[in-house]
Design a protein around this motif. Sequence first.
Motif, PDB file in Angstrom:
ATOM      1  N   PHE A  25      -3.902  10.943 -18.321  1.00  0.00           N
ATOM      2  CA  PHE A  25      -3.880  11.273 -16.893  1.00  0.00           C
ATOM      3  C   PHE A  25      -2.559  10.842 -16.251  1.00  0.00           C
ATOM      4  O   PHE A  25      -2.500  10.587 -15.058  1.00  0.00           O
ATOM      5  N   LEU A  26      -1.505  10.779 -17.044  1.00  0.00           N
ATOM      6  CA  LEU A  26      -0.198  10.348 -16.547  1.00  0.00           C
ATOM      7  C   LEU A  26       0.257  11.231 -15.398  1.00  0.00           C
ATOM      8  O   LEU A  26       0.238  12.461 -15.491  1.00  0.00           O
ATOM      9  N   ASN A  27       0.645  10.594 -14.293  1.00  0.00           N
ATOM     10  CA  ASN A  27       1.209  11.298 -13.142  1.00  0.00           C
ATOM     11  C   ASN A  27       0.319  12.461 -12.699  1.00  0.00           C
ATOM     12  O   ASN A  27       0.787  13.531 -12.357  1.00  0.00           O
ATOM     13  N   CYS A  28      -0.969  12.212 -12.692  1.00  0.00           N
ATOM     14  CA  CYS A  28      -1.950  13.242 -12.365  1.00  0.00           C
ATOM     15  C   CYS A  28      -2.369  13.193 -10.895  1.00  0.00           C
ATOM     16  O   CYS A  28      -2.510  14.225 -10.252  1.00  0.00           O
ATOM     17  N   PHE A  29      -2.608  11.998 -10.376  1.00  0.00           N
ATOM     18  CA  PHE A  29      -3.144  11.835  -9.028  1.00  0.00           C
ATOM     19  C   PHE A  29      -2.004  11.434  -8.096  1.00  0.00           C
ATOM     20  O   PHE A  29      -1.651  10.271  -7.997  1.00  0.00           O
TER      21      PHE A  29
ATOM     22  N   ASN B 141      -4.950  10.541  -0.186  1.00  0.00           N
ATOM     23  CA  ASN B 141      -6.325  10.521  -0.696  1.00  0.00           C
ATOM     24  C   ASN B 141      -6.383  10.046  -2.144  1.00  0.00           C
ATOM     25  O   ASN B 141      -6.793  10.800  -3.027  1.00  0.00           O
ATOM     26  N   PRO B 142      -5.978   8.812  -2.420  1.00  0.00           N
ATOM     27  CA  PRO B 142      -5.997   8.357  -3.816  1.00  0.00           C
ATOM     28  C   PRO B 142      -7.431   8.182  -4.314  1.00  0.00           C
ATOM     29  O   PRO B 142      -8.283   7.673  -3.591  1.00  0.00           O
TER      30      PRO B 142
ATOM     31  N   ASN C  13       0.450   6.864 -10.986  1.00  0.00           N
ATOM     32  CA  ASN C  13      -0.497   7.559 -10.133  1.00  0.00           C
ATOM     33  C   ASN C  13      -0.660   6.863  -8.796  1.00  0.00           C
ATOM     34  O   ASN C  13      -0.147   5.774  -8.582  1.00  0.00           O
ATOM     35  N   PHE C  14      -1.404   7.479  -7.916  1.00  0.00           N
ATOM     36  CA  PHE C  14      -1.861   6.887  -6.668  1.00  0.00           C
ATOM     37  C   PHE C  14      -3.362   6.676  -6.838  1.00  0.00           C
ATOM     38  O   PHE C  14      -4.123   7.651  -6.807  1.00  0.00           O
TER      39      PHE C  14
ATOM     40  N   ASN D 245       1.040   2.047 -10.051  1.00  0.00           N
ATOM     41  CA  ASN D 245       0.064   2.604  -9.113  1.00  0.00           C
ATOM     42  C   ASN D 245       0.675   2.489  -7.728  1.00  0.00           C
ATOM     43  O   ASN D 245       0.807   1.406  -7.183  1.00  0.00           O
ATOM     44  N   ASN D 246       1.023   3.612  -7.151  1.00  0.00           N
ATOM     45  CA  ASN D 246       1.756   3.621  -5.891  1.00  0.00           C
ATOM     46  C   ASN D 246       0.903   3.978  -4.684  1.00  0.00           C
ATOM     47  O   ASN D 246       1.421   4.458  -3.678  1.00  0.00           O
ATOM     48  N   ALA D 247      -0.407   3.779  -4.749  1.00  0.00           N
ATOM     49  CA  ALA D 247      -1.295   4.161  -3.650  1.00  0.00           C
ATOM     50  C   ALA D 247      -0.907   3.501  -2.330  1.00  0.00           C
ATOM     51  O   ALA D 247      -1.142   4.046  -1.267  1.00  0.00           O
ATOM     52  N   CYS D 248      -0.319   2.320  -2.394  1.00  0.00           N
ATOM     53  CA  CYS D 248       0.035   1.594  -1.164  1.00  0.00           C
ATOM     54  C   CYS D 248       1.531   1.573  -0.891  1.00  0.00           C
ATOM     55  O   CYS D 248       2.005   0.777  -0.091  1.00  0.00           O
TER      56      CYS D 248
END
Length: 160
Positions: free
Chosen positions: A49-53, A58-59, A79-80, A103-106
Motif C-alpha cells: 500500500f505504498l503511497n496509496c492514501f 481524510n486520512p 501515506n496519510f 506517515n504525513n497525516a499531520c
Amino acid sequence: MQTNLNSITFGTSLTAIGDSAFQYCSQGGTFSSPLVIPAGIGSIGEDAFLNCFTDSANPPAIIIPGSVTDIGQRAFGQNFLASVTIQPGPNPIVIGDFAFESNNACYAQEGCTTTLSLGEGITEIGEQAFEGWEGLKSDITFPSTLTSLGDGAFQNTPIT
C-alpha cells in the motif's frame, strides 16, 4: 499505476496481499475509512500500500488482524494515516523495515495527532518502521512479546 480507489473489499478466501498490490491506489482520491484487513490474511507484501492514501484531509484508519504474521518493507509507507491498529495474534508478528514510515497525516497541522496500537504477538519492529510520523501520540504501550526494535524505529517522532 495510479488509480483513484475509494474503498477495497477483500474476499474471504484471500490469504496474502502481494508485493505492490495496491501501490499508489488512491492518488488524488478520497479513500473511505477505515481499511480493515480481514482475518485470515497471513502476510502483507513489500510496498503493498505504498503511497496509496494521499488525501491529507481524510486520512484512513488501518486495522490489521492478529492473523497477519509478516508486514513487509514499506507496506504502508509514505501515506496519510489517521491511525494504525495491529491486533493481538497467536503467532509471532514481524513488522518490516520502513513498514509505516513517513506517515504525513499531520504534516503542518497544529494540534493534529495520529495513533498507533501495537497488539501482543509483535516480536520484531524493523529499522525505521515508524520513522517520521507527524503527530504520533507518545503514549504507546509496547507488547511484552517484543524482542527486537530496529535502529531508528521511531526516529523523528515524539517517541524517545
